[in-house]
Design a protein around this motif. Structure first.
Motif, mmCIF file in Angstrom:
data_model
loop_
_atom_site.group_PDB
_atom_site.id
_atom_site.type_symbol
_atom_site.label_atom_id
_atom_site.label_comp_id
_atom_site.label_asym_id
_atom_site.label_seq_id
_atom_site.Cartn_x
_atom_site.Cartn_y
_atom_site.Cartn_z
ATOM 1 N N ALA A 233 0.825 -1.213 0.000
ATOM 2 C CA ALA A 233 0.000 0.000 0.000
ATOM 3 C C ALA A 233 0.857 1.260 0.000
ATOM 4 C CB ALA A 233 -0.931 -0.006 1.208
ATOM 5 N N GLU A 234 2.055 1.179 0.582
ATOM 6 C CA GLU A 234 2.955 2.348 0.593
ATOM 7 C C GLU A 234 3.401 2.740 -0.805
ATOM 8 O OE1 GLU A 234 6.171 2.848 3.336
ATOM 9 O OE2 GLU A 234 5.287 1.450 4.768
ATOM 10 N N VAL A 235 3.340 1.803 -1.751
ATOM 11 C CA VAL A 235 3.766 2.120 -3.113
ATOM 12 C C VAL A 235 2.573 2.126 -4.073
ATOM 13 C CG1 VAL A 235 6.054 1.207 -2.665
ATOM 14 C CG2 VAL A 235 4.344 -0.296 -3.692
ATOM 15 N N GLY A 236 1.356 2.155 -3.522
ATOM 16 C CA GLY A 236 0.169 2.281 -4.346
ATOM 17 C C GLY A 236 -0.367 0.998 -4.917
ATOM 18 N N LEU A 237 0.048 -0.145 -4.358
ATOM 19 C CA LEU A 237 -0.469 -1.437 -4.795
ATOM 20 C C LEU A 237 -1.469 -1.936 -3.759
ATOM 21 C CD1 LEU A 237 2.790 -3.198 -6.054
ATOM 22 C CD2 LEU A 237 0.966 -2.201 -7.454
ATOM 23 N N PHE A 238 -2.719 -2.157 -4.197
ATOM 24 C CA PHE A 238 -3.786 -2.548 -3.274
ATOM 25 C C PHE A 238 -4.496 -3.803 -3.795
ATOM 26 C CE2 PHE A 238 -3.074 1.909 -2.577
ATOM 27 C CZ PHE A 238 -3.232 2.080 -1.207
ATOM 28 N N PRO A 239 -4.853 -4.707 -2.885
ATOM 29 C CA PRO A 239 -5.553 -5.920 -3.319
ATOM 30 C C PRO A 239 -7.015 -5.643 -3.628
ATOM 31 C CG PRO A 239 -5.329 -5.909 -0.929
ATOM 32 C CD PRO A 239 -4.592 -4.692 -1.438
ATOM 33 N N LYS A 240 -7.544 -6.416 -4.582
ATOM 34 C CA LYS A 240 -8.978 -6.418 -4.818
ATOM 35 C C LYS A 240 -9.585 -7.372 -3.799
ATOM 36 C CE LYS A 240 -8.645 -5.420 -9.758
ATOM 37 N NZ LYS A 240 -9.168 -5.733 -11.110
#
Length: 278
Positions: A233-240
């Motif tokens: 999440a710190e690098v803008g990657l989020f799970p669906k």
């Protein structure tokens, strides 16, 4: 080969994501390639292709909209085995280092993949086995010194890597991948460590007492499931969320997770920058 066999049950859960992607019309907006970083013997790539071919809408039009599997691995023997596994499937194999996704993009260009934006990236149980790279952002690393981390990592000399350093290294590793992630996202199966109190509580119901120890001493860098997702999440990657899975399913801890990560235009870093600012 053993790894592919052992992970077969998790690949079954991954099919749900693959079908969602390759059932979504129009076909022109579906991936043209599926790239498996750390392809091993090609088992996962074969499974993905057969799922698309036999179960998805895309499978009915593969002649018009072909799909190519891309096997990437640091180990040349793995590439040779993947080549054999995928002998009847459209594919390419090429060297790849989990720690250097920028180089992977260059290698793809050299073999004629000029449209990397059409790649769906997947991988299984590899991020913790990446080569350790010391963090470049020392300010962020220092900011983490106020946080309590339980992960254990060692360097090639057997020396302890401070947990804040290990986590910042993970964040920067994921940042490098975020830079090449396409709109199709990144599907990751990953194994995690557990905190000591959880291991003690479930001593007879999990493998982590010995698993976390020998993974650490063999220079693999496990972190807890929530720490991994927060690092992403710190690098803008989020799970669906609707596609996220945890294992085991019946106990209140997560040894393994399956996540379909997508790149968003924002990041989460308030726990460091506001609460724990040095």
């Amino acid at each position: 080969m053993a790894s592919g066999f052992q992970h077969e049950k998790y690949f079954t859960e991954l099919e749900e994501i693959i079908l969602d992607i390759f059932n979504c019309l129009p076909y022109e907006q579906q991936p043209k390639y599926v790239a498996d970083m750390g392809c091993g013997d090609g088992t996962l790539l074969k499974r993905v292709y057969e799922t698309v071919r036999d179960k998805s809408a895309r499978g009915k039009v593969l002649a018009e909209y072909p799909l190519r599997m891309l096997g990437l691995d640091f180990n040349r023997e793995s590439l040779q085995e993947t080549d054999r596994t995928l002998a009847e499937i459209p594919h390419l194999v090429l060297p790849g280092d989990i720690g250097n996704p920028g180089e992977i993009a260059t290698n793809l260009l050299q073999i004629g993949i000029t449209d990397p934006e059409n790649i769906l990236h997947i991988r299984s149980f590899l991020d913790h086995d990446r080569p350790f790279i010391f963090p470049q952002n020392k300010a962020r690393e220092q900011a983490r010194s106020h946080l309590s981390y339980d992960c254990i990592s060692v360097n090639p000399l057997g020396e302890l890597i401070p947990p804040p350093t290990a986590i910042q290294s993970l964040v920067e590793h994921l940042q490098r991948w975020a830079e090449i992630v396409t709109p199709y996202g990144l599907i990751i199966l990953e194994v995690h460590s557990l905190t000591p109190d959880v291991v003690y509580t479930f001593l007879d119901r999990c493998e982590n007492l010995h698993f976390d120890a020998y993974q650490a001493f063999s220079m693999q860098h496990l972190v807890e499931a929530d720490v991994f997702l927060l690092a992403a999440a710190e690098v803008g990657l989020f799970p669906k969320p609707e596609f996220s899975k945890k294992y085991p399913k019946t106990f209140p801890f997560s040894r393994i997770t399956l996540n379909w990560l997508e790149k968003r235009f924002y990041t989460i870093d308030k726990p460091i920058s506001q609460i724990y600012s040095p």
